[in-house]
Design an enzyme around this catalytic site. Sequence first.
Site, mmCIF file in Angstrom:
data_model
loop_
_atom_site.group_PDB
_atom_site.id
_atom_site.type_symbol
_atom_site.label_atom_id
_atom_site.label_comp_id
_atom_site.label_asym_id
_atom_site.label_seq_id
_atom_site.Cartn_x
_atom_site.Cartn_y
_atom_site.Cartn_z
ATOM 1 N N ASP A 51 16.506 -64.768 -18.127
ATOM 2 C CA ASP A 51 16.266 -63.366 -18.443
ATOM 3 C C ASP A 51 17.494 -62.840 -19.173
ATOM 4 O OD1 ASP A 51 14.839 -60.847 -18.265
ATOM 5 O OD2 ASP A 51 16.349 -60.207 -16.825
ATOM 6 N N SER A 52 17.343 -61.690 -19.816
ATOM 7 C CA SER A 52 18.504 -61.099 -20.474
ATOM 8 C C SER A 52 19.533 -60.612 -19.458
ATOM 9 C CB SER A 52 18.061 -59.931 -21.350
ATOM 10 O OG SER A 52 17.368 -58.988 -20.580
ATOM 11 N N GLY A 84 16.539 -55.746 -25.539
ATOM 12 C CA GLY A 84 15.574 -54.770 -26.059
ATOM 13 C C GLY A 84 15.888 -54.230 -27.438
ATOM 14 N N CYS A 133 12.181 -62.584 -19.424
ATOM 15 C CA CYS A 133 12.500 -61.429 -20.263
ATOM 16 C C CYS A 133 11.331 -61.092 -21.190
ATOM 17 C CB CYS A 133 13.732 -61.756 -21.087
ATOM 18 S SG CYS A 133 14.162 -60.522 -22.308
ATOM 19 N N ASN A 134 10.864 -59.848 -21.120
ATOM 20 C CA ASN A 134 9.745 -59.435 -21.971
ATOM 21 C C ASN A 134 10.089 -59.486 -23.448
ATOM 22 O OD1 ASN A 134 7.147 -58.040 -20.627
ATOM 23 N ND2 ASN A 134 8.876 -57.978 -19.230
ATOM 24 N N GLU A 144 18.831 -49.370 -12.399
ATOM 25 C CA GLU A 144 20.136 -49.944 -12.060
ATOM 26 C C GLU A 144 21.026 -48.949 -11.301
ATOM 27 O OE1 GLU A 144 22.023 -52.073 -15.236
ATOM 28 O OE2 GLU A 144 20.451 -53.583 -15.150
ATOM 29 N N CYS A 176 8.424 -54.780 -18.570
ATOM 30 C CA CYS A 176 9.878 -55.016 -18.523
ATOM 31 C C CYS A 176 10.212 -55.423 -17.094
ATOM 32 C CB CYS A 176 10.639 -53.748 -18.905
ATOM 33 S SG CYS A 176 12.433 -53.856 -18.612
ATOM 34 N N HIS A 231 12.629 -54.978 -15.220
ATOM 35 C CA HIS A 231 13.246 -53.980 -14.342
ATOM 36 C C HIS A 231 12.215 -53.023 -13.723
ATOM 37 C CE1 HIS A 231 17.267 -54.920 -15.901
ATOM 38 N NE2 HIS A 231 17.766 -54.158 -14.971
#
Lengths: 268, 268
Positions: free
Chosen positions: B10-11, B43, B73-74, B152, B184, B186
Amino acid sequence: MEKKPIGIFDSGVGGLTVYREIRKKFPYEDIIYFGDTARVPYGPKSPQTVIQYSLQNARFLLQQGAKIIVVACNTSSAVALEFLKRHFLVPVIGVIEPGTNAAIEKSLTGKIGIIGTEGTIRSNAYMEAIAEKIDSAEVFSSACPLFVPLAEEGWLDHPVTKMTIRKYLQPFISKNIDTLILGCTHYPILKPAIRKFLGKEIKLVDSAIAISNELKEILPDKETESLGKSQFFVSDNEEKFQKIASLILKHPIEPIKTVKLGESWYIE
Amino acid sequence: MEKKPIGIFDSGVGGLTVYREIRKKFPYEDIIYFGDTARVPYGPKSPQTVIQYSLQNARFLLQQGAKIIVVACNTSSAVALEFLKRHFLVPVIGVIEPGTNAAIEKSLTGKIGIIGTEGTIRSNAYMEAIAEKIDSAEVFSSACPLFVPLAEEGWLDHPVTKMTIRKYLQPFISKNIDTLILGCTHYPILKPAIRKFLGKEIKLVDSAIAISNELKEILPDKETESLGKSQFFVSDNEEKFQKIASLILKHPIEPIKTVKLGESWYIE
């Protein structure tokens, strides 16, 4: 004699608030701006990584002929400035010292607030710089990670922005500060909303203005026949850079060139 | 025979929502997770840059022995998946197709909403994937750049979060969607607040759950004597990774190792 440019680098587009002030005060100087938009943000990154990136950015500006390096990025200034100063022969100036000096000058009570990215706040750079100059200062600081995306969304007067400002800044009012350092290049974009919340009693220190004042002292602008040229480099996403540039500068910028990064990795 | 791990990249830390679902469904598999925390977020970055980073991440996982690559990661899934599939021999799966399939299955009216980062939305990947499968679908999409920093910050139930959700998602209600893809990694962190705003009528597609269901079909978990081990690699800032990992997994993780990136640059 060939005119050598002022070099400015930032982790991204926010440093254009610094560019804007320098351009105002130095109409005859050439300016090169590098925004590291491929690796933005620096705020949450480790000191080692920020130092490594800052070194690469400065080296790039020097290869373009820069006679002075302006580190617009607060995180870089907080973490990498001493390293850059030791590493290069040209003068290197960051935003921390000018911001600190301006805050000390403005503050009557010595109760000073600092807001910035996680990296800047965690570094304690402003706090230490203030403590070095006045023993009696009471300094309070807080990271405001939502301010950058709010500024980039352009929600300058939106209720979400107002409420976020309240959430982050109410504690500073409770601490009775009389001066607040906007310790991130993006924050001047939100200055009107921040001022509205804090009122006129609390003075705001805009590090973009502070650093351009400092630069004026060490590098007087000489009138020449022609106005200075500006050149912009980014490491990624010119389109987004252009969009936010318009928000800050109120006009589109050109030319923008892309500096491509090549990478490899190893396990520590 | 040596057990080969499932590789997930993932990023950054958000992909742990994917890790969490895969770990649940595959208790006996070893898993290696790589979060590219030095270069997060993907992104806003250009497709070329995202492809380059994704390639490096996948190569790293393969060197650690991964038998399958899960692109959590999308943005990577949207932009780099086809490239990765052509480039490597092991199976590579991304979140777009499982998310699309789940949305089509859930939606009764064919009015589907998609939220994600600027990169994911700009890529039109979900939109095209849905259009390929059902002609009659009406698809609406919007980038929600504040959701990641809100998640976050851990402001899961804060008025700022509620108001931001309203600002971003009200238009989807006006469009009368019956299904919303959380595009996403998150966003599942904010799922309770999003569900509260949208109500029970609108179904949410959590791409972490969708991709782990897909993985279950192509890789049945075999019961072995010992439970699977997990290993975590990041490219920077273990501390922040750990903090947000606790938010997602409700327990600290270990071991975390840092994969250091070395870089050089050239002008395009």
